[in-house]
Design a protein around this motif. Structure first.
Motif, mmCIF file in Angstrom:
data_model
loop_
_atom_site.group_PDB
_atom_site.id
_atom_site.type_symbol
_atom_site.label_atom_id
_atom_site.label_comp_id
_atom_site.label_asym_id
_atom_site.label_seq_id
_atom_site.Cartn_x
_atom_site.Cartn_y
_atom_site.Cartn_z
ATOM 1 N N ASP A 247 0.778 -1.246 -0.018
ATOM 2 C CA ASP A 247 0.209 -0.244 0.001
ATOM 3 C C ASP A 247 1.148 1.174 0.077
ATOM 4 O O ASP A 247 1.393 1.808 0.950
ATOM 5 C CB ASP A 247 -0.903 -0.003 1.204
ATOM 6 C CG ASP A 247 -2.123 1.161 1.305
ATOM 7 O OD1 ASP A 247 -1.682 1.959 0.565
ATOM 8 O OD2 ASP A 247 -2.945 0.941 1.873
ATOM 9 N N ASP A 249 0.087 4.467 -0.254
ATOM 10 C CA ASP A 249 -0.517 5.407 0.432
ATOM 11 C C ASP A 249 -0.071 5.174 1.917
ATOM 12 O O ASP A 249 0.170 6.152 2.681
ATOM 13 C CB ASP A 249 -1.679 5.280 0.268
ATOM 14 C CG ASP A 249 -2.349 6.013 -1.091
ATOM 15 O OD1 ASP A 249 -1.559 6.566 -1.860
ATOM 16 O OD2 ASP A 249 -3.537 5.371 -1.296
ATOM 17 N N ARG A 253 1.930 7.892 4.297
ATOM 18 C CA ARG A 253 1.512 8.392 5.482
ATOM 19 C C ARG A 253 2.613 8.346 6.597
ATOM 20 O O ARG A 253 2.841 9.183 7.311
ATOM 21 C CB ARG A 253 0.016 7.792 5.983
ATOM 22 C CG ARG A 253 -1.016 8.240 5.160
ATOM 23 C CD ARG A 253 -2.283 7.742 5.554
ATOM 24 N NE ARG A 253 -2.430 6.426 5.794
ATOM 25 C CZ ARG A 253 -3.082 5.491 4.974
ATOM 26 N NH1 ARG A 253 -3.592 5.998 3.674
ATOM 27 N NH2 ARG A 253 -3.004 4.354 4.912
ATOM 28 N N ALA A 283 4.147 10.626 -3.906
ATOM 29 C CA ALA A 283 3.115 11.218 -3.158
ATOM 30 C C ALA A 283 3.786 12.109 -1.925
ATOM 31 O O ALA A 283 3.507 13.187 -1.462
ATOM 32 C CB ALA A 283 2.247 10.162 -2.595
#
Length: 309
Positions: A247, A249, A253, A283
């Motif tokens: 993942d 994302d 994070r 990101a």
């Protein structure tokens, strides 16, 4: 380095990502057991002979100490009794700087896996860092450099990057380090020197005098064993959790939640063990820039520590 998604995901990442690259072992808490000698940080396998990562008879072993010498760059002063200094993060009060570091991991006995098609490199990640213009420090094992000489040379000659030492063999320098095989105390120094020799052999001209212990595992004995090399041991204060992650994302994070001024983030440059790192970086970078952070290499953070001490 790798630990499950949170604290785990980052620490085991260094060790497990290489020893068991492909199956996530039961993670344990990071265990540098030696006190960080530096106040700023507060804080081997040869395909032919995996049990002897730095055999004197092996042509890759350093025979000329000068040929294995890293380039001069900012380093921290040795600790008591000449112990290798340990750096964890830069100053918190000198602006919003952050260093992304990437471990190019390959354990010495993983040659057959590479020959079978497993990818221990990540050219897409390097391309992304170039496209985003992110200065970075790549901690490379000598075995990785030998497996991917053109990529090692390209990274080492690109001023956007600096190459640092992650050992030759990626054997652990302590016992019980995420399942990694261990290098004996009398071979520790030679294993680090052998990596510098491998870098020069493949055309990396100026590897930095920074060393990251495989798995991030070290103790007083290990710090003493490499103490005469003039290197600074580089740890981290932000674990990305990219090892074995699926993942991107979640990895992003972890980094965004953990970064503070002067942070050192540990990530990986290994497709097989860290397949979502490129997407996470794409990101992370714009968001940290939006927050006012400037990306720097580890050498700049260490230089800032030196200047402020």
């Amino acid at each position: 380095m790798i630990i499950p998604v949170r604290r785990l995901a980052a620490v085991c990442a260094l060790g497990a990502a290489l020893a068991a690259c492909g199956t996530s072992p039961a993670p344990r808490a990071a265990r540098p057991s030696a006190p960080a000698p530096s106040s700023a940080s507060a804080s081997p396998s040869d395909p032919a002979s995996p049990s002897d990562p730095a055999s004197p008879s092996d042509p890759a072993s350093p025979s000329d100490p000068a040929s294995a010498e890293p380039s001069r760059a900012p380093t921290l002063a040795p600790g008591p009794a000449g112990l290798t200094p340990v750096f964890k993060n830069g100053p918190r009060t000198l602006g919003k700087t952050v260093a992304l570091t990437f471990d190019a991991d390959m354990t010495a006995d993983q040659g057959p896996r590479a020959a079978g098609g497993e990818h221990f490199d990540n050219p897409g990640l390097i391309s992304a860092l170039r496209g985003l213009k992110v200065p970075s420090t790549v901690f490379m094992t000598g075995r990785w450099a030998e497996e991917y000489p053109a990529e090692a040379r390209s990274i080492g000659r690109d001023p956007l990057f600096e190459v640092a030492n992650h050992s030759y063999s990626h054997y652990a320098f302590t016992d019980d380090c995420y399942g990694l095989p261990t290098v004996s105390e009398d071979r520790m120094r030679a294993d680090v020197e052998r990596a510098y020799t491998a870098f020069r052999t493949v055309g990396v001209p100026d590897a930095m005098p920074y060393f990251r212990f495989p798995g991030g595992c070290y103790d007083q004995r290990a710090l003493r064993a490499v103490g005469g090399l003039g290197v600074t041991a580089v740890q981290w204060d932000v674990v990305s959790g990219d090892a074995f992650a699926t993942d991107a994302d979640a990895v992003a994070r972890e980094v965004l939640d953990g970064v503070r001024p002067g942070s050192v983030v540990v990530m990986h440059c290994t497709r097989s063990a860290a397949p979502v790192t490129e997407r996470a970086v794409r990101a992370i970078v714009p968001e940290l820039r939006r927050r006012g952070y400037r990306f720097v290499k580890v050498s700049e953070l260490i230089g800032a520590v030196r200047a402020s001490s």
